[in-house]
Motif scaffolding. Sequence first.
Motif, PDB file in Angstrom:
ATOM      1  N   ASN A  95     -15.370  35.605 -44.912  1.00  0.00           N
ATOM      2  CA  ASN A  95     -15.322  36.189 -43.572  1.00  0.00           C
ATOM      3  C   ASN A  95     -14.234  35.484 -42.761  1.00  0.00           C
ATOM      4  N   ALA A  96     -13.114  36.151 -42.563  1.00  0.00           N
ATOM      5  CA  ALA A  96     -11.965  35.533 -41.880  1.00  0.00           C
ATOM      6  C   ALA A  96     -12.309  35.110 -40.457  1.00  0.00           C
ATOM      7  N   GLN A  97     -13.070  35.921 -39.742  1.00  0.00           N
ATOM      8  CA  GLN A  97     -13.401  35.607 -38.351  1.00  0.00           C
ATOM      9  C   GLN A  97     -14.262  34.341 -38.263  1.00  0.00           C
ATOM     10  N   ALA A  98     -15.290  34.245 -39.079  1.00  0.00           N
ATOM     11  CA  ALA A  98     -16.158  33.060 -39.066  1.00  0.00           C
ATOM     12  C   ALA A  98     -15.385  31.820 -39.501  1.00  0.00           C
ATOM     13  N   PHE A  99     -14.542  31.965 -40.519  1.00  0.00           N
ATOM     14  CA  PHE A  99     -13.763  30.831 -41.015  1.00  0.00           C
ATOM     15  C   PHE A  99     -12.783  30.349 -39.944  1.00  0.00           C
ATOM     16  N   ASN A 100     -12.107  31.274 -39.264  1.00  0.00           N
ATOM     17  CA  ASN A 100     -11.148  30.897 -38.211  1.00  0.00           C
ATOM     18  C   ASN A 100     -11.853  30.224 -37.043  1.00  0.00           C
ATOM     19  N   LYS A 101     -13.037  30.689 -36.688  1.00  0.00           N
ATOM     20  CA  LYS A 101     -13.806  30.065 -35.604  1.00  0.00           C
ATOM     21  C   LYS A 101     -14.134  28.615 -35.960  1.00  0.00           C
ATOM     22  N   PHE A 102     -14.564  28.398 -37.198  1.00  0.00           N
ATOM     23  CA  PHE A 102     -14.865  27.043 -37.664  1.00  0.00           C
ATOM     24  C   PHE A 102     -13.616  26.177 -37.611  1.00  0.00           C
ATOM     25  N   GLN A 103     -12.514  26.685 -38.127  1.00  0.00           N
ATOM     26  CA  GLN A 103     -11.277  25.906 -38.164  1.00  0.00           C
ATOM     27  C   GLN A 103     -10.782  25.596 -36.751  1.00  0.00           C
ATOM     28  N   GLN A 104     -10.892  26.534 -35.823  1.00  0.00           N
ATOM     29  CA  GLN A 104     -10.454  26.293 -34.445  1.00  0.00           C
ATOM     30  C   GLN A 104     -11.283  25.196 -33.785  1.00  0.00           C
ATOM     31  N   ALA A 105     -12.584  25.185 -34.041  1.00  0.00           N
ATOM     32  CA  ALA A 105     -13.436  24.139 -33.465  1.00  0.00           C
ATOM     33  C   ALA A 105     -13.038  22.767 -33.998  1.00  0.00           C
ATOM     34  N   GLU A 106     -12.784  22.676 -35.303  1.00  0.00           N
ATOM     35  CA  GLU A 106     -12.388  21.393 -35.890  1.00  0.00           C
ATOM     36  C   GLU A 106     -10.985  20.986 -35.435  1.00  0.00           C
ATOM     37  N   ASP A 107     -10.083  21.949 -35.298  1.00  0.00           N
ATOM     38  CA  ASP A 107      -8.735  21.642 -34.786  1.00  0.00           C
ATOM     39  C   ASP A 107      -8.804  21.155 -33.349  1.00  0.00           C
ATOM     40  N   GLY A 108      -9.695  21.736 -32.540  1.00  0.00           N
ATOM     41  CA  GLY A 108      -9.880  21.289 -31.159  1.00  0.00           C
ATOM     42  C   GLY A 108     -10.360  19.849 -31.106  1.00  0.00           C
ATOM     43  N   LEU A 109     -11.248  19.493 -32.023  1.00  0.00           N
ATOM     44  CA  LEU A 109     -11.725  18.115 -32.091  1.00  0.00           C
ATOM     45  C   LEU A 109     -10.599  17.173 -32.506  1.00  0.00           C
ATOM     46  N   SER A 110      -9.781  17.594 -33.448  1.00  0.00           N
ATOM     47  CA  SER A 110      -8.634  16.775 -33.875  1.00  0.00           C
ATOM     48  C   SER A 110      -7.685  16.529 -32.705  1.00  0.00           C
ATOM     49  N   GLN A 111      -7.427  17.559 -31.916  1.00  0.00           N
ATOM     50  CA  GLN A 111      -6.531  17.413 -30.762  1.00  0.00           C
ATOM     51  C   GLN A 111      -7.128  16.480 -29.714  1.00  0.00           C
ATOM     52  N   ALA A 112      -8.437  16.591 -29.460  1.00  0.00           N
ATOM     53  CA  ALA A 112      -9.092  15.715 -28.489  1.00  0.00           C
ATOM     54  C   ALA A 112      -9.045  14.265 -28.961  1.00  0.00           C
ATOM     55  N   LEU A 113      -9.246  14.037 -30.250  1.00  0.00           N
ATOM     56  CA  LEU A 113      -9.164  12.681 -30.784  1.00  0.00           C
ATOM     57  C   LEU A 113      -7.748  12.122 -30.676  1.00  0.00           C
ATOM     58  N   SER A 114      -6.757  12.977 -30.871  1.00  0.00           N
ATOM     59  CA  SER A 114      -5.360  12.535 -30.729  1.00  0.00           C
ATOM     60  C   SER A 114      -5.096  12.077 -29.303  1.00  0.00           C
ATOM     61  N   ARG A 115      -5.592  12.828 -28.324  1.00  0.00           N
ATOM     62  CA  ARG A 115      -5.424  12.430 -26.918  1.00  0.00           C
ATOM     63  C   ARG A 115      -6.136  11.107 -26.646  1.00  0.00           C
ATOM     64  N   LEU A 116      -7.310  10.917 -27.259  1.00  0.00           N
ATOM     65  CA  LEU A 116      -8.046   9.672 -27.081  1.00  0.00           C
ATOM     66  C   LEU A 116      -7.248   8.492 -27.626  1.00  0.00           C
ATOM     67  N   MET A 117      -6.610   8.679 -28.762  1.00  0.00           N
ATOM     68  CA  MET A 117      -5.819   7.588 -29.341  1.00  0.00           C
ATOM     69  C   MET A 117      -4.616   7.246 -28.462  1.00  0.00           C
ATOM     70  N   VAL A 118      -4.069   8.235 -27.771  1.00  0.00           N
ATOM     71  CA  VAL A 118      -2.964   7.967 -26.841  1.00  0.00           C
ATOM     72  C   VAL A 118      -3.479   7.127 -25.674  1.00  0.00           C
ATOM     73  N   VAL A 119      -4.670   7.443 -25.186  1.00  0.00           N
ATOM     74  CA  VAL A 119      -5.274   6.667 -24.100  1.00  0.00           C
ATOM     75  C   VAL A 119      -5.491   5.224 -24.547  1.00  0.00           C
ATOM     76  N   VAL A 120      -5.935   5.041 -25.759  1.00  0.00           N
ATOM     77  CA  VAL A 120      -6.224   3.705 -26.287  1.00  0.00           C
ATOM     78  C   VAL A 120      -4.984   2.820 -26.262  1.00  0.00           C
ATOM     79  N   GLU A 121      -3.814   3.422 -26.452  1.00  0.00           N
ATOM     80  CA  GLU A 121      -2.570   2.654 -26.444  1.00  0.00           C
ATOM     81  C   GLU A 121      -2.359   1.920 -25.119  1.00  0.00           C
ATOM     82  N   LYS A 122      -2.973   2.392 -24.046  1.00  0.00           N
ATOM     83  CA  LYS A 122      -2.820   1.769 -22.730  1.00  0.00           C
ATOM     84  C   LYS A 122      -3.639   0.489 -22.592  1.00  0.00           C
ATOM     85  N   TYR A 123      -4.550   0.239 -23.521  1.00  0.00           N
ATOM     86  CA  TYR A 123      -5.488  -0.871 -23.383  1.00  0.00           C
ATOM     87  C   TYR A 123      -5.370  -1.846 -24.554  1.00  0.00           C
ATOM     88  N   PRO A 124      -4.502  -2.856 -24.407  1.00  0.00           N
ATOM     89  CA  PRO A 124      -4.315  -3.824 -25.501  1.00  0.00           C
ATOM     90  C   PRO A 124      -5.605  -4.566 -25.846  1.00  0.00           C
TER      91      PRO A 124
END
Length: 199
Positions: A95-124
Amino acid sequence: MKLRNARSLGLLSFALLFLMGLSGCGYNSLQRQDEEVKGAWSEVENQYQRRHDLIPNLVAVVKGYAKHEEETLTKVVEARAKATQTNINVKDLSNAQAFNKFQQAEDGLSQALSRLMVVVEKYPDLKANDNFRDLQSQLEGTENRIAVARKRYIDVVVIFNTAVRSFPTNLTAKFLLHMEPKETFKAAAGSDQAPKVEF
């Protein structure tokens, strides 16, 4: 009597030819490949679950250091919640629609984690914290495991989809087993662009 024996012999011959034909129709190989796809998918889910389990601990450690970065932490928590609520059943891998929904949710989490790692760089001090370093290392290892599990899944889906679309196994897949080609992972939207890191 001879006519009856001739019919019986004809039916027996037809049955033998039919059984011999089944061995070349791909029935068993399609079953094996379908199980390999399911096994590979289970490993993908397993690695995503590992990532989901690590995130609350990571957020808690960062929260202690970066109190004014609440928006970024909230986005990570929300993305994790969305990813854990968006599941795909192994039966829905076609099911392409269900699979894409799953992948988008996981990609959104990956992007949020990337932003978190950028924030971490500010705090030695945070980067020097043993708990954070351990969690970050586990998360990096998990991301690598996810990449390996996704690659393995993609590989077995290619083999399965080729069999489902190739003659004569396509006939067995369609009419006997009612199998459809499985969906596979695609690059996340915007992944062709390098991320902007701003401090």
